[in-house]
Design a protein around this motif. Structure first.
Motif, mmCIF file in Angstrom:
data_model
loop_
_atom_site.group_PDB
_atom_site.id
_atom_site.type_symbol
_atom_site.label_atom_id
_atom_site.label_comp_id
_atom_site.label_asym_id
_atom_site.label_seq_id
_atom_site.Cartn_x
_atom_site.Cartn_y
_atom_site.Cartn_z
ATOM 1 N N ASP A 139 43.918 35.818 25.439
ATOM 2 C CA ASP A 139 42.943 36.254 24.433
ATOM 3 C C ASP A 139 41.827 35.231 24.230
ATOM 4 O OD1 ASP A 139 44.493 34.547 22.996
ATOM 5 O OD2 ASP A 139 45.353 36.091 21.697
ATOM 6 N N ASP A 140 41.764 34.246 25.141
ATOM 7 C CA ASP A 140 40.596 33.363 25.183
ATOM 8 C C ASP A 140 39.477 33.995 26.033
ATOM 9 O OD1 ASP A 140 42.131 33.177 27.472
ATOM 10 O OD2 ASP A 140 42.207 30.983 27.535
ATOM 11 N N TRP A 141 39.729 35.193 26.538
ATOM 12 C CA TRP A 141 38.718 35.958 27.292
ATOM 13 C C TRP A 141 37.639 36.410 26.320
ATOM 14 C CZ3 TRP A 141 37.312 36.911 32.116
ATOM 15 C CH2 TRP A 141 36.567 38.033 32.417
ATOM 16 N N PRO B 103 47.859 39.392 24.634
ATOM 17 C CA PRO B 103 47.683 38.829 23.290
ATOM 18 C C PRO B 103 48.453 37.512 23.153
ATOM 19 C CG PRO B 103 48.401 41.134 23.188
ATOM 20 C CD PRO B 103 48.540 40.697 24.606
ATOM 21 N N ILE C 224 44.616 42.069 29.147
ATOM 22 C CA ILE C 224 44.408 40.954 28.214
ATOM 23 C C ILE C 224 45.723 40.748 27.461
ATOM 24 C CG2 ILE C 224 43.043 40.078 26.263
ATOM 25 C CD1 ILE C 224 40.750 41.911 27.223
#
Ligand code: AMP
Length: 328
Positions: free
Chosen positions: A78-80, A102, A100
């Motif tokens: 979730d650093d995307w 979490p 993605i």
């Protein structure tokens, strides 16, 4: 949807089996890539960039997007950032296959280039979410005609291939790490692909041969019908049962960051093939040329930076220059 007569695959070049496919084929041929998505930290003798978007799938997908639509499968944490999703959407890259996780952290890789800008040392690899990646292809991706298994664990490629039906061309990349630690999976994968793209040193490592041509020929005994051996600034070599040739690299003076050149080469090559929709001699040879041209742009900036400044017309202008340089 507009339909065209199916183009006949060449059996003279790569010994392709002519499959009993439909007589008609959609004009918008689909190109699918499965690979790593990374945040890279890169040091060159003169500069350093931290946590920039990289990974085999983004380099491949961006490079291929200059030729047509691309479907991308990968995994991030979730650093995307949604900014990246938007960047790919604008380029015609479908990221609906990007998982993605979490609470997860995206794969991180760090490398340092030596003075010659060819050799690099890997400083750090943090697999993070990539370590448990089990690709799940959206339904629309399962019928892709052109498939590229970009650098990643061979087991990931095998899981992806189990979900794909009737692809016309499956090509994979590999690297020293997988040759060393996942040889059994890699051997199983080699039996299920049409082509293998790899570095000179990796071809030698995979086969135990010291000569590039002998190594590439030996790869043909492991499963693939053709091998493309990348030789960095010296271009690439194509080998099948029927043909052997070299394509020089476009000589660029401005080498800023070579990271992703190999994936970009493959992206340009596969993107061009998918845009043509056939596998004849001329298409494959031109595809290798486009691969080296797109890679030559890639190295002119950090990460994907240079791609944001160019388009297909610019690539074709470089093709004209390249033709003049290479003709004799
Ligand atoms: P290239 O310069 O073409 O070899 O590709 C460099 C890219 O490969 C970088 O963006 C890295 O994030 C990615 N990469 C490095 N190591 C691995 C690995 N073990 N598996 C998958 N991708 C990797």
């Amino acid at each position: 949807m507009v339909l065209l007569p199916k183009l006949v695959f060449s059996i003279t070049v790569i010994g392709w089996k002519i499959q009993p496919l439909n007589n008609l084929i959609e004009t918008n041929m689909t190109l699918l890539v499965i690979g790593s998505v990374a945040f890279d930290t890169i040091e060159t003798p003169t500069a350093k960039r931290e946590n920039i978007l990289g990974g085999s799938a983004p380099f491949f997908a961006y490079a291929a997007s200059f030729f047509g639509a691309v479907q991308m499968v990968g995994v991030v944490g979730d650093d995307w950032s949604p900014e990246y999703t938007e960047m790919f959407r604008k380029q015609g890259v479908d990221t609906s296959g990007l998982e993605i996780v979490p609470g997860g952290k995206t794969f991180r890789w760090s490398g340092k280039y030596r003075e010659n800008m060819n050799d690099r040392d890997t400083l750090d690899t943090q697999l993070n979410v990539l370590g448990h990646f089990q690709p799940k292809l959206p339904d629309a991706f399962r019928r892709a005609q052109f498939v590229f298994l970009a650098n990643g664990a061979p087991s990931t490629g095998l899981i992806a291939l189990d979900q794909i039906q009737g692809a016309d061309l499956v090509v994979a990349d590999t690297m020293n790490l997988w040759i060393n630690i996942a040889r059994n999976d890699l051997d199983a994968l080699l039996k299920r692909i049409d082509g293998l793209v790899l570095n000179d040193s990796e071809a030698k490592m995979l086969t135990g041969e010291l000569n590039t041509i002998t190594a590439a020929k030996k790869i043909l005994n492991l499963g693939p019908k053709f091998a493309v051996v990348k030789k960095g600034e010296h271009g690439a070599m194509f080998i099948s049962e029927y043909e052997t040739y070299l394509v020089p690299a476009f000589p660029t003076e401005k080498v800023v960051d070579p990271t992703g050149a190999g994936d970009s080469f493959a992206g340009g090559m596969m993107g061009y093939i998918a845009s043509k929709g056939n596998l004849d001699n001329e298409t494959i040879k031109n595809a290798l040329v486009y691969g080296t041209l797109v890679a030559s742009f890639c190295v002119e900036g950090f990460g994907l930076d240079r791609y944001k400044e160019i388009n297909r017309a610019e690539i074709d202008r470089r093709l004209d220059q390249f033709r003049k340089m290479a003709s004799f």
